[in-house]
Design a protein around this motif. Structure first.
Motif, PDB file in Angstrom:
ATOM      1  N   SER A 208       0.959  -1.140   0.065  1.00 21.96           N
ATOM      2  CA  SER A 208      -0.184   0.037   0.213  1.00 21.96           C
ATOM      3  C   SER A 208       0.880   1.195   0.119  1.00 21.96           C
ATOM      4  N   ILE A 209       0.167   2.542  -0.310  1.00 22.15           N
ATOM      5  CA  ILE A 209       0.671   3.565  -0.124  1.00 22.15           C
ATOM      6  C   ILE A 209       0.124   4.511   0.722  1.00 22.15           C
ATOM      7  N   ASN A 210       0.806   5.272   1.675  1.00 27.61           N
ATOM      8  CA  ASN A 210      -0.108   6.250   2.160  1.00 27.61           C
ATOM      9  C   ASN A 210       0.947   7.459   2.717  1.00 27.61           C
ATOM     10  N   ILE A 211       0.777   8.381   1.688  1.00 28.55           N
ATOM     11  CA  ILE A 211       1.665   9.618   1.912  1.00 28.55           C
ATOM     12  C   ILE A 211       0.737  10.786   2.761  1.00 28.55           C
ATOM     13  N   SER A 212       1.618  11.466   3.829  1.00 31.15           N
ATOM     14  CA  SER A 212       1.170  12.312   4.543  1.00 31.15           C
ATOM     15  C   SER A 212       0.704  13.782   3.651  1.00 31.15           C
ATOM     16  N   LYS A 213      -0.139  14.158   3.970  1.00 26.30           N
ATOM     17  CA  LYS A 213      -0.604  15.732   3.467  1.00 26.30           C
ATOM     18  C   LYS A 213       0.394  16.643   3.619  1.00 26.30           C
ATOM     19  N   ASN A 214       1.255  16.435   4.775  1.00 24.41           N
ATOM     20  CA  ASN A 214       2.157  17.411   5.122  1.00 24.41           C
ATOM     21  C   ASN A 214       3.536  17.229   4.402  1.00 24.41           C
ATOM     22  N   GLU A 215       3.764  16.232   3.685  1.00 24.54           N
ATOM     23  CA  GLU A 215       4.783  15.969   2.793  1.00 24.54           C
ATOM     24  C   GLU A 215       5.000  17.128   1.818  1.00 24.54           C
ATOM     25  N   GLN A 216       6.436  17.441   1.529  1.00 18.94           N
ATOM     26  CA  GLN A 216       6.783  18.503   0.652  1.00 18.94           C
ATOM     27  C   GLN A 216       6.190  18.390  -0.465  1.00 18.94           C
ATOM     28  N   VAL A 217       6.130  17.165  -1.397  1.00 19.42           N
ATOM     29  CA  VAL A 217       5.854  16.813  -2.545  1.00 19.42           C
ATOM     30  C   VAL A 217       4.302  17.108  -2.760  1.00 19.42           C
ATOM     31  N   VAL A 218       3.553  16.865  -1.809  1.00 19.69           N
ATOM     32  CA  VAL A 218       2.027  17.279  -1.741  1.00 19.69           C
ATOM     33  C   VAL A 218       1.759  18.546  -1.866  1.00 19.69           C
ATOM     34  N   LYS A 219       2.356  19.369  -0.787  1.00 24.74           N
ATOM     35  CA  LYS A 219       2.188  20.614  -0.738  1.00 24.74           C
ATOM     36  C   LYS A 219       2.671  21.430  -1.679  1.00 24.74           C
ATOM     37  N   ARG A 220       3.791  20.995  -2.339  1.00 19.50           N
ATOM     38  CA  ARG A 220       4.258  21.725  -3.733  1.00 19.50           C
ATOM     39  C   ARG A 220       3.136  21.435  -4.727  1.00 19.50           C
ATOM     40  N   ILE A 221       2.656  20.220  -4.997  1.00 15.22           N
ATOM     41  CA  ILE A 221       1.703  19.975  -6.084  1.00 15.22           C
ATOM     42  C   ILE A 221       0.311  21.001  -5.756  1.00 15.22           C
ATOM     43  N   LEU A 222      -0.090  21.033  -4.677  1.00 15.92           N
ATOM     44  CA  LEU A 222      -1.267  21.882  -4.354  1.00 15.92           C
ATOM     45  C   LEU A 222      -1.242  23.252  -4.540  1.00 15.92           C
ATOM     46  N   LYS A 223       0.348  23.922  -4.389  1.00 12.93           N
ATOM     47  CA  LYS A 223       0.628  24.967  -4.483  1.00 12.93           C
ATOM     48  C   LYS A 223       0.654  25.384  -5.912  1.00 12.93           C
ATOM     49  N   ALA A 224       1.295  24.385  -6.706  1.00 12.12           N
ATOM     50  CA  ALA A 224       1.370  24.600  -8.010  1.00 12.12           C
ATOM     51  C   ALA A 224       0.154  24.686  -8.792  1.00 12.12           C
ATOM     52  N   SER A 225      -0.898  24.047  -8.417  1.00 10.07           N
ATOM     53  CA  SER A 225      -2.253  23.938  -9.071  1.00 10.07           C
ATOM     54  C   SER A 225      -2.975  25.302  -8.573  1.00 10.07           C
ATOM     55  N   LYS A 226      -2.642  25.810  -7.224  1.00  7.24           N
ATOM     56  CA  LYS A 226      -3.224  26.997  -6.937  1.00  7.24           C
ATOM     57  C   LYS A 226      -2.753  28.098  -7.899  1.00  7.24           C
ATOM     58  N   LYS A 227      -1.608  28.129  -8.145  1.00  5.91           N
ATOM     59  CA  LYS A 227      -0.855  29.121  -8.799  1.00  5.91           C
ATOM     60  C   LYS A 227      -1.558  29.486 -10.355  1.00  5.91           C
ATOM     61  N   ILE A 228      -2.321  28.379 -10.803  1.00  6.96           N
ATOM     62  CA  ILE A 228      -3.159  28.846 -12.167  1.00  6.96           C
ATOM     63  C   ILE A 228      -4.596  28.635 -11.591  1.00  6.96           C
ATOM     64  N   ASN A 229      -5.030  29.013 -10.323  1.00  2.00           N
ATOM     65  CA  ASN A 229      -6.271  29.038 -10.005  1.00  2.00           C
ATOM     66  C   ASN A 229      -7.023  27.745 -10.267  1.00  2.00           C
ATOM     67  N   TYR A 230      -6.384  26.688 -10.016  1.00  2.00           N
ATOM     68  CA  TYR A 230      -6.913  25.261 -10.303  1.00  2.00           C
ATOM     69  C   TYR A 230      -7.044  24.644  -8.941  1.00  2.00           C
ATOM     70  N   LEU A 231      -7.864  23.702  -8.681  1.00  2.00           N
ATOM     71  CA  LEU A 231      -8.066  23.028  -7.187  1.00  2.00           C
ATOM     72  C   LEU A 231      -7.617  21.580  -7.429  1.00  2.00           C
ATOM     73  N   THR A 232      -6.687  21.276  -6.822  1.00  2.00           N
ATOM     74  CA  THR A 232      -6.366  19.964  -6.719  1.00  2.00           C
ATOM     75  C   THR A 232      -6.473  19.397  -5.224  1.00  2.00           C
ATOM     76  N   SER A 233      -7.233  18.293  -5.252  1.00  2.00           N
ATOM     77  CA  SER A 233      -7.416  17.770  -3.853  1.00  2.00           C
ATOM     78  C   SER A 233      -6.838  16.210  -3.343  1.00  2.00           C
TER      79      SER A 233
END
Ligand code: ZN
Length: 373
Positions: free
Chosen positions: A292-317
């Motif tokens: 299984s995989i279980n990556i924390s929402k606090n991981e840099q990779v997760v935070k960075r993707i959500l930020k990258a998505s927000k930059k183009i006014n898009y919502l990734t969850s």
């Protein structure tokens, strides 16, 4: 900003190259030609000796001496069937196949995004995170390319796989999966002359199947009896029947509990028939497909993707999935990997589509992610 026209053209080029699992060499050659043109460093591992493919995985390096570390980016080269002679048809909002094959957006949409990212970065010469790319083989036949990848070639501690539906979904949690088989060894006999001497393995298999719950067993747990194989002729009491199944769960203890119960039921049934004939037996075999995989929402990779998505006014969850991907093996090998959608829909069917808006969005998110230094 990425070049949308070039991205679409690369995608169409890629799907026109046949690459059923274990026959990825032609796609690999296409990618290597691009890498040479871009003067990028790459290696091909020896995984083909174990996967049976006609090529190894391709590992690409694109450094910028970034102090933010190195991230893995990955997609797979192989496709499912029917995937020979694919003709991409461009509609207003999506690309689809001519209708007699899959499209291969799974996972050539991901490959096209990776190539576009590399081309854009080389072209613009702008600062970016250090990148390692893993382009794998044999994903569709049990994640074999990722399983047998030469992990010594990678330094990344986290990464992104591009192999899912919409970029509004970032998969951070997925189940473990076990394959299990139950082999019923009944007693063969002539069905008309002395049926009382036989024990029908098909009938016993039915008894076993009756005891197994299938489908969604609870929120994160599923079980499927996918194949049954047995008997030899209508006038012979069947000697051997095999039941092939898989179980998936986000919770390891549930897999154990369910399989333990199945084994217990099998033992009881075996005991009952052994009384009539000692040669009767039931064999249970289990194999891990992936963890299984279980990556924390606090991981840099997760935070960075959500930020990258927000930059183009898009919502990734962040979401959970019931499926497996190469990410499962990357995680197993110490690379915290999430899976971002590329716009593919109805994959593994002849109705497969690539939604253009989502495809561009996914590419922009990836571009923003790697240029956020
Ligand atoms: Zn895929």
């Amino acid at each position: 900003m990425i070049n949308k026209k070039r991205l679409v053209n690369t995608f169409k080029d890629l799907v026109k190259i046949d690459s059923i699992s274990r026959d990825e060499k032609k796609v690999a050659d296409y990618i290597i030609k691009k890498l040479k043109k871009l003067k990028l460093k790459y290696k091909i591992d020896n995984s083909n000796k174990k996967t049976g493919s006609n090529t190894g995985n391709i590992i690409v390096y694109k450094n910028y001496n970034s102090k933010q570390g190195v991230y893995l980016l990955s997609s797979h080269m192989d496709t499912v069937v029917p995937g020979i002679n694919i003709k991409p048809i461009t509609k207003k909002k999506y690309i689809t196949s001519a209708g007699n094959t899959i499209l291969g957006a799974d996972d050539k949409s991901g490959l096209a995004i990776i190539i576009e990212l590399l081309e854009t970065l080389v072209e613009k010469k702008i600062p970016h995170l250090n990148i390692e790319v893993a382009i794998t083989t044999c994903e569709e036949i049990g994640l074999l390319g990722a399983k047998f990848l030469d992990y010594k070639l990678l330094k990344s501690k986290s990464g992104i796989v591009l192999d899912s539906t919409s970029p509004d979904r970032l998969v951070i949690k997925g189940p473990s999966s076990d394959y299990f088989s139950i082999e019923v060894n009944g007693i063969e006999a002539h069905s008309g002359i002395n049926p009382e001497k036989g024990i029908s393995s098909i009938k016993v298999a039915a008894e076993i199947i009756n005891k197994i719950n299938i489908g969604r067993l609870s929120k994160g747990t599923t079980l499927n009896i996918g194949k049954i194989d047995g008997g030899s002729a209508i006038n012979i009491v069947p000697g051997k029947t095999t039941i092939l199944s898989e179980i998936r769960s986000h919770d390891e203890s549930k897999i154990k509990k369910i399989l333990d119960k199945i084994k217990k039921d099998i033992l009881k049934i075996e005991h009952k028939y052994k009384k009539t004939n000692k040669k009767f037996s039931i064999k249970f075999k289990k194999n891990r497909i992936y963890d299984s995989i279980n990556i924390s929402k606090n991981e840099q990779v997760v935070k960075r993707i959500l930020k990258a998505s927000k930059k183009i006014n898009y919502l990734t969850s962040t979401v959970e999935t019931g499926g497996g991907a190469d990410a499962n093996f990357f995680v197993k090998n110490g690379i915290k990997t999430v899976n971002l959608g590329t716009g593919m829909r109805e994959f593994h069917t002849i109705n497969e589509k690539l939604i253009l808006d989502e495809f561009f969005t996914s590419a922009e998110i990836i571009y923003n992610f790697f240029t956020d230094v």
